[in-house]
Design a protein around this motif. Structure first.
Motif, PDB file in Angstrom:
ATOM      1  N   LEU A  84       0.713  -1.173  -0.022  1.00 44.60           N
ATOM      2  CA  LEU A  84      -0.040  -0.101   0.047  1.00 44.60           C
ATOM      3  C   LEU A  84       0.922   1.103  -0.071  1.00 44.60           C
ATOM      4  O   LEU A  84       1.784   1.530   0.751  1.00 44.60           O
ATOM      5  N   TYR A 118     -12.572  -7.504   2.798  1.00 46.87           N
ATOM      6  CA  TYR A 118     -11.200  -6.768   3.328  1.00 46.87           C
ATOM      7  C   TYR A 118     -11.679  -6.537   4.801  1.00 46.87           C
ATOM      8  O   TYR A 118     -12.491  -5.705   5.282  1.00 46.87           O
ATOM      9  N   GLU A 123     -10.129  -5.120   7.858  1.00 39.29           N
ATOM     10  CA  GLU A 123      -9.009  -3.971   8.323  1.00 39.29           C
ATOM     11  C   GLU A 123      -8.722  -3.679   9.678  1.00 39.29           C
ATOM     12  O   GLU A 123      -9.766  -3.769  10.455  1.00 39.29           O
ATOM     13  N   SER A 178      -4.183   1.205   9.379  1.00 37.18           N
ATOM     14  CA  SER A 178      -2.921   1.237   9.236  1.00 37.18           C
ATOM     15  C   SER A 178      -1.955   1.669  10.193  1.00 37.18           C
ATOM     16  O   SER A 178      -2.360   2.447  11.048  1.00 37.18           O
ATOM     17  N   ALA A 223      -1.759  -0.660  12.842  1.00 38.57           N
ATOM     18  CA  ALA A 223      -2.497  -1.214  13.974  1.00 38.57           C
ATOM     19  C   ALA A 223      -1.576  -1.710  14.970  1.00 38.57           C
ATOM     20  O   ALA A 223      -0.600  -2.442  14.515  1.00 38.57           O
ATOM     21  N   GLY A 241      -5.610  -6.977   5.955  1.00 38.98           N
ATOM     22  CA  GLY A 241      -4.486  -5.742   6.156  1.00 38.98           C
ATOM     23  C   GLY A 241      -4.426  -5.158   7.483  1.00 38.98           C
ATOM     24  O   GLY A 241      -5.517  -5.242   8.261  1.00 38.98           O
ATOM     25  N   GLY A 242      -3.460  -4.287   7.709  1.00 41.25           N
ATOM     26  CA  GLY A 242      -3.355  -3.325   8.965  1.00 41.25           C
ATOM     27  C   GLY A 242      -2.554  -4.141  10.046  1.00 41.25           C
ATOM     28  O   GLY A 242      -2.824  -5.076  10.765  1.00 41.25           O
ATOM     29  N   ILE A 258       0.416  -5.597   9.879  1.00 42.57           N
ATOM     30  CA  ILE A 258       1.263  -6.659   9.674  1.00 42.57           C
ATOM     31  C   ILE A 258       2.817  -6.308   9.417  1.00 42.57           C
ATOM     32  O   ILE A 258       2.952  -5.466   8.304  1.00 42.57           O
ATOM     33  N   VAL A 282      -2.443  -6.884   2.362  1.00 47.44           N
ATOM     34  CA  VAL A 282      -2.023  -5.657   2.357  1.00 47.44           C
ATOM     35  C   VAL A 282      -1.104  -5.136   3.158  1.00 47.44           C
ATOM     36  O   VAL A 282      -1.549  -4.969   4.717  1.00 47.44           O
ATOM     37  N   THR A 311       2.655   0.112   6.178  1.00 45.76           N
ATOM     38  CA  THR A 311       3.879   0.742   7.153  1.00 45.76           C
ATOM     39  C   THR A 311       5.244  -0.057   7.101  1.00 45.76           C
ATOM     40  O   THR A 311       6.060   0.592   7.069  1.00 45.76           O
TER      41      THR A 311
HETATM   42  C1  1GP Z   1      -4.148   0.006   5.624  1.00 43.91           C
HETATM   43  O1  1GP Z   1      -4.325  -2.487   5.528  1.00 43.91           O
HETATM   44  C2  1GP Z   1      -3.435  -1.565   5.162  1.00 43.91           C
HETATM   45  O2  1GP Z   1      -5.378  -0.053   5.126  1.00 43.91           O
HETATM   46  C3  1GP Z   1      -2.096  -1.543   5.512  1.00 43.91           C
HETATM   47  O3  1GP Z   1      -1.881  -1.439   6.923  1.00 43.91           O
HETATM   48  O4  1GP Z   1       0.061   0.277   7.256  1.00 43.91           O
HETATM   49  O5  1GP Z   1      -0.328  -1.464   9.072  1.00 43.91           O
HETATM   50  O6  1GP Z   1       0.557  -2.303   7.092  1.00 43.91           O
HETATM   51  P1  1GP Z   1      -0.270  -1.187   7.511  1.00 43.91           P
END
Ligand code: 1GP
Length: 250
Positions: free
Chosen positions: A21, A171, A173, A176, A178, A201-202, A204, A222, A225
Motif C-alpha cells: 500500500l 477486506y 482491516e 494502518s 494497527a 490488512g493493517g 502486519i 495488504v 507501514t
Molecule cells: C491499511 O491495511 C492497510 O489499510 C495496511 O496497513 O500500514 O499497517 O501495513 P499497514
C-alpha cells in the motif's frame, strides 16, 4: 479488466497475493524508481494506492509515475472520492459495512458514481470491515465509526452479509499501523464461511505475521507501514522468492 479475475483464479489454485500500500501523501516521487526496483524484485503482486487524507491531484501524479515504472496492477484503495483517477487499473469500491456511518456505506458512492459512470476503471465492489486492533486508528477517526469487537461470530456474519449483497471481495482491516493485526482466529472463521476472496490488512509488520495471516486463510494481504522507510522488510521477504507461492498477474 482482469484484476478481480486474477484474484479469483489465484484462490482456486491456492496461490497467495501480496499488495504493497502506497500512500500518495507520504511517497516522494523522486524516490520512486529505487523503491519500484525493490518492489519488482520481490514477491509483491499488486500495488494499492490510497490514504485516509490525501491532497487532491497527488493520487493521479503518483499513479502516472508508477505506470511508467511497472506493469504490476495498480489498484486504487481510496479514502475519499478525490482519490479516484482513470490512470489506475482498478478501484476497490469500498463500502464500510462494519460501521453505521451512511457516508461510508453509500454516500461517497453516490458522489463517485458521477465519475465512475463512464469510466474505464475496473470497479470492484468490496465489503470493508474495520476490526478492533488495540488503539484508535486513522480509519476509525476519519470514518467516525467504531470498529467491530474481536468477536468471530459478528465479524463472520457481517462478511457473509456483504457476500450476500453481491460484493465481490471482503477486506478485514485492522487499520494502518494497527497495534494488533486481525487475529488468525477471526480470519479463519470468516474464510471458512465465505465464497469470495478475502483481503486482510493493517498492522502486519513481520514475515511471521504475514505467514500467520495466509495460514489462517487470507488470500491477499495488504502491507503499507512495514515497507515505509524500511528496506529490511524487503530482505525479510526474500526467502519467499523461491517458494512459488505467489501468483503475479503479469
Ligand atoms: C491499511 O491495511 C492497510 O489499510 C495496511 O496497513 O500500514 O499497517 O501495513 P499497514
Amino acid at each position: 479488466k482482469h484484476v478481480l479475475e486474477h484474484i479469483k483464479a489465484s484462490v482456486v489454485i491456492n496461490k497467495k497475493l501480496l499488495a504493497i500500500l502506497i500512500d500518495p501523501d507520504k511517497q516522494n516521487i523522486e524516490a520512486l524508481p529505487d523503491f519500484i526496483t525493490l518492489i519488482k524484485a520481490s514477491v509483491i503482486t499488486h500495488i494499492f494506492i490510497g490514504g485516509s487524507t490525501v491532497e487532491a491531484q497527488r493520487t493521479e501524479t503518483l499513479v502516472l509515475a508508477l505506470k511508467r515504472l511497472t506493469d504490476l496492477p495498480l489498484v486504487l484503495f481510496p479514502g475519499d472520492v478525490t482519490q479516484i483517477t482513470e490512470a489506475a487499473d482498478a478501484v476497490l469500491f469500498l463500502s464500510l459495512i462494519s460501521g453505521d456511518n451512511p457516508d461510508f456505506l453509500i454516500g461517497k458512492h453516490v458522489k463517485a458514481a458521477r465519475l465512475l459512470r463512464n469510466s474505464n476503471l475496473e470497479i470492484i465492489p468490496t465489503g470493508y470491515l474495520l476490526i478492533e486492533s488495540g488503539a484508535e486508528t486513522a480509519v476509525q477517526r476519519v470514518t467516525k465509526t467504531q470498529p467491530l469487537k474481536n468477536c468471530k461470530h459478528t465479524i463472520t456474519d457481517t462478511a457473509k452479509a456483504g457476500e450476500l449483497l453481491g460484493l465481490q471481495l471482503i477486506y478485514l482491516e485492522a487499520g494502518s499501523g494497527a497495534v494488533n493485526p486481525v487475529s488468525g482466529h477471526v480470519i479463519k472463521g470468516v474464510k471458512n464461511d465465505l465464497n469470495i476472496p478475502l483481503i486482510v490488512g493493517g498492522g502486519i509488520r513481520s514475515k511471521q505475521q504475514l505467514d500467520d495471516a495466509y495460514a489462517a486463510g487470507a488470500d491477499l494481504v495488504v502491507i503499507g507501514t512495514a515497507f515505509e522507510n524500511n528496506n529490511s522488510f524487503f530482505e525479510e521477504l526474500e526467502s519467499y522468492s523461491i517458494s512459488g507461492r505467489f501468483l503475479k498477474a503479469r
